[in-house]
Design an enzyme around this catalytic site. Structure first.
Site, PDB file in Angstrom:
ATOM      1  N   HIS A 148      10.562 -15.365  54.623  1.00 44.96           N
ATOM      2  CA  HIS A 148       9.015 -14.819  54.810  1.00 44.96           C
ATOM      3  C   HIS A 148       7.974 -15.753  54.158  1.00 44.96           C
ATOM      4  CE1 HIS A 148      10.217 -11.174  56.551  1.00 44.96           C
ATOM      5  NE2 HIS A 148      11.021 -10.980  55.380  1.00 44.96           N
TER       6      HIS A 148
ATOM      7  N   GLY B 261      10.102  -6.372  74.832  1.00 45.17           N
ATOM      8  CA  GLY B 261      11.125  -6.858  73.705  1.00 45.17           C
ATOM      9  C   GLY B 261      12.231  -5.972  73.112  1.00 45.17           C
TER      10      GLY B 261
ATOM     11  N   LYS C  27      17.232  -9.724  52.546  1.00 45.63           N
ATOM     12  CA  LYS C  27      15.836  -9.659  52.190  1.00 45.63           C
ATOM     13  C   LYS C  27      15.657 -10.675  50.952  1.00 45.63           C
ATOM     14  CE  LYS C  27      12.980  -7.643  53.831  1.00 45.63           C
ATOM     15  NZ  LYS C  27      12.194  -8.069  54.992  1.00 45.63           N
TER      16      LYS C  27
END
Length: 352
Positions: free
Chosen positions: A93, A194, A75
């Site tokens: 991100h 998916g 992260k």
């Protein structure tokens, strides 16, 4: 050969890691150097890495790592940290219009480092080489069910925890649902074919719930999608993007409907492509829900952006096994999946 520096995670509730002790041993045997930071939060104990022969260092010491080290975490880093001079492997991100993206990319630009975003490690056909998707879907559907059960009891869900196995999570859910009429729990999954959708489907099947399974064909007409509003639980497993339609518009919030909980596993509230533009922030394990409406019917959104952390051991082992063959090639970082990721980074940095 490469020097891989496995950093401690900085996010609360984040216990995952992208390399297991067994994987580290294989990297060492291949001639790579592996340094692992200590971490009180990591689900896999540090002793396993020491036994494999890794160098063990204090947590968050990556800032002083040799300039040639490749810093590997999952992260994102603390926003208040230094400019970034190393090569970093992590989920950044930063490429889809997220509000914090320019800040992160600016730190790399000033420091001279490079981001190899895990989401953008792809084969030539565009398929990702590794993903936590199955476990994100599994955990996201689980929190969605918890939210629905709490509504049935007129209770606040409160903090949701971390589980040592999927079986323990399923047992917890079964216990919660004993007082509920699960016949009233109807679920729809978009993106059911998916990785993420398959995990959500598996969780619901384990609880005896047969969801409606939608994928690209069912959403190709672009909406509106009244069928979503006729289910009590909607699990969104479609990544935000320019071709993704809006699934639940703001206009649906004040309307009468069956929908009570949205588990937005894809969770991109700050993206301009967000297909569920009725909320504006991610949620956390400590505070897992956004109450979007109290009338005419309750509507809660779950948008935890590190859902696989609910099952940190199983998700880490699965992800690490997928990624390991490519970590083996880090001594040739300018080509293949790593070269493509670097090119994407350079393109976005040049736009600043």
């Amino acid at each position: 050969m490469a020097h891989i520096w496995v950093r401690a995670e900085q996010r609360a509730f984040e216990q995952r890691v992208g390399i297991t002790p067994a994987g580290a041993a294989k990297l060492l045997a291949a001639g790579h150097t592996v340094t692992v930071e200590q971490s009180d939060a990591r689900a896999i104990p540090i002793a396993g890495y020491a036994d494999a022969g890794c160098e063990i260092v204090p947590e968050h010491s990556w800032v002083d790592a040799p300039s040639g080290a490749i810093v590997f975490g999952l992260k994102e880093l603390d926003e208040a940290g230094p400019d970034l001079r190393h090569r970093h492997i992590m989920f950044g991100h930063a490429y889809k219009g997220q509000a914090d993206g320019p800040t992160l990319l600016g730190r790399f630009k000033r420091g001279g480092g490079t981001l190899y975003d895990l989401e953008y490690l792809t084969l030539e056909n565009g398929r990702r080489i590794a993903a936590f998707g199955y476990w994100a879907g599994f955990a996201g559907a689980a929190v969605g069910v918890m939210a629905w059960q709490a509504q049935q009891e007129d209770a606040n869900l409160g903090s949701v925890g971390v589980f040592h196995s999927k079986d323990a999570l399923i047992a917890d859910l079964q216990s919660r649902l004993k007082s509920c009429d699960t016949g009233e729990l109807s679920a729809i999954i978009i993106g059911a074919k998916g990785r993420v959708g398959s995990g959500a489907t598996a969780l619901l099947h384990a609880l005896g719930v047969t969801p409606t399974e939608w994928d690209m064909d069912e959403t190709a007409h672009g909406g509106p999608f009244p069928e979503i509003l006729n289910h009590t639980l909607f699990v969104n497993c479609i990544l935000a993007g320019p071709s993704v339609p809006v699934f639940v518009p703001k206009s649906a919030v004040p309307e009468p409907k069956s929908l009570r909980v949205i588990a937005d596993v894809s969770c991109d509230p700050n993206s301009s492509y967000n297909p569920i533009p009725i909320y504006d922030r991610s949620t956390t394990f400590a505070d897992p829900l956004v109450r979007v409406a109290d009338t005419p019917t309750l509507l809660d959104v779950m948008a935890i952006d590190n859902l696989p952390s609910m099952l940190p051991v199983e998700s880490s082992e699965d992800y690490a096994d997928q990624l390991l063959p490519y970590l083996m090639t880090l001594d040739d970082i300018d080509v293949g999946v790593w070269g493509r990721a670097a090119a994407i980074f350079t393109d976005h940095v040049n736009r600043l």
